[in-house]
Design a protein around this motif. Sequence first.
Motif, PDB file in Angstrom:
ATOM      1  N   CYS A 138      -1.659   8.170   3.690  1.00 33.25           N
ATOM      2  CA  CYS A 138      -1.755   7.290   2.511  1.00 33.25           C
ATOM      3  C   CYS A 138      -3.167   6.724   2.360  1.00 33.25           C
ATOM      4  O   CYS A 138      -3.627   6.504   1.238  1.00 33.25           O
TER       5      CYS A 138
ATOM      6  N   CYS B  87      -0.285   4.284   6.490  1.00 33.29           N
ATOM      7  CA  CYS B  87      -0.406   5.432   7.398  1.00 33.29           C
ATOM      8  C   CYS B  87      -1.660   6.222   7.014  1.00 33.29           C
ATOM      9  O   CYS B  87      -2.191   6.065   5.907  1.00 33.29           O
TER      10      CYS B  87
ATOM     11  N   CYS C 228       4.685   1.855   6.704  1.00 34.99           N
ATOM     12  CA  CYS C 228       3.586   2.022   5.754  1.00 34.99           C
ATOM     13  C   CYS C 228       3.943   1.318   4.449  1.00 34.99           C
ATOM     14  O   CYS C 228       5.031   1.508   3.906  1.00 34.99           O
TER      15      CYS C 228
ATOM     16  N   CYS D 156       4.264   4.470   1.537  1.00 34.46           N
ATOM     17  CA  CYS D 156       5.295   5.517   1.589  1.00 34.46           C
ATOM     18  C   CYS D 156       6.519   5.109   2.398  1.00 34.46           C
ATOM     19  O   CYS D 156       7.559   5.749   2.309  1.00 34.46           O
TER      20      CYS D 156
END
Length: 222
Positions: free
Chosen positions: A27, A24, A9, A12
């Motif tokens: 997020c 992701c 991601c 994150c």
Amino acid sequence: MGILYPPLCAACGNVLMRHERVLCLPCILDLPRTGFHEDPENPVAQMFWGRVQVEHATAFINFYQDSRYRQILHELKYRGQYRVGIEMGRMFGHELKDTAFSRADLVHPVPLHRRKQRRRGYNQSALIAKGLTEVLDIPVEDGLIRRVVNTDTQTRKSRYERWENVDGIFAVKDPEKLKDKHVLLVDDVVTTGSTLESCASALLCLKNVRVSVAVLAYVRLD
Ligand SMILES: [Zn+2]
């Protein structure tokens, strides 16, 4: 031969699931969207008031100092993550569907100075523009506007000095392709709006051109 790393991601850093791209799901759900496209008096639009005639202006996400989403721009700018730029542009495009922004005649990324582009190898704003136009189904042009002055050194200057510094940094290369058009300028980050102001001013010297602005991230100065 490259080694295969699991895709992570861009915000994150967690390993992405097979159906996830760039960000992701948590997020994406937490993305600090501005909603500016629904507010004609939003902070990005206000940057141009009394300075340059901009039809519509928006930014996709808010950019806070300590946010994990800062990593997105880092990936995009310094790590050559092309898919990050294109995917963020697509998400932005979905947000702007059926709005005034989707009725522009063409999209043009704010160009980098050619020396800077050569060093980086690509223009991150062009990647965002590519994803955006895929979704909005608007033609994208790149190369009709040129950055004739390199403004690398302006990051440390105050807001006032920056406004003074940017006049005439852009030049239009192919006026015939731009005249009578509503141009949507795309950039990765907006802080004071001075670069976009300068770019819009260069376009507005042409006959019957209208300019709107769509930026991926709005940086709050405070
Ligand atoms: Zn994530």
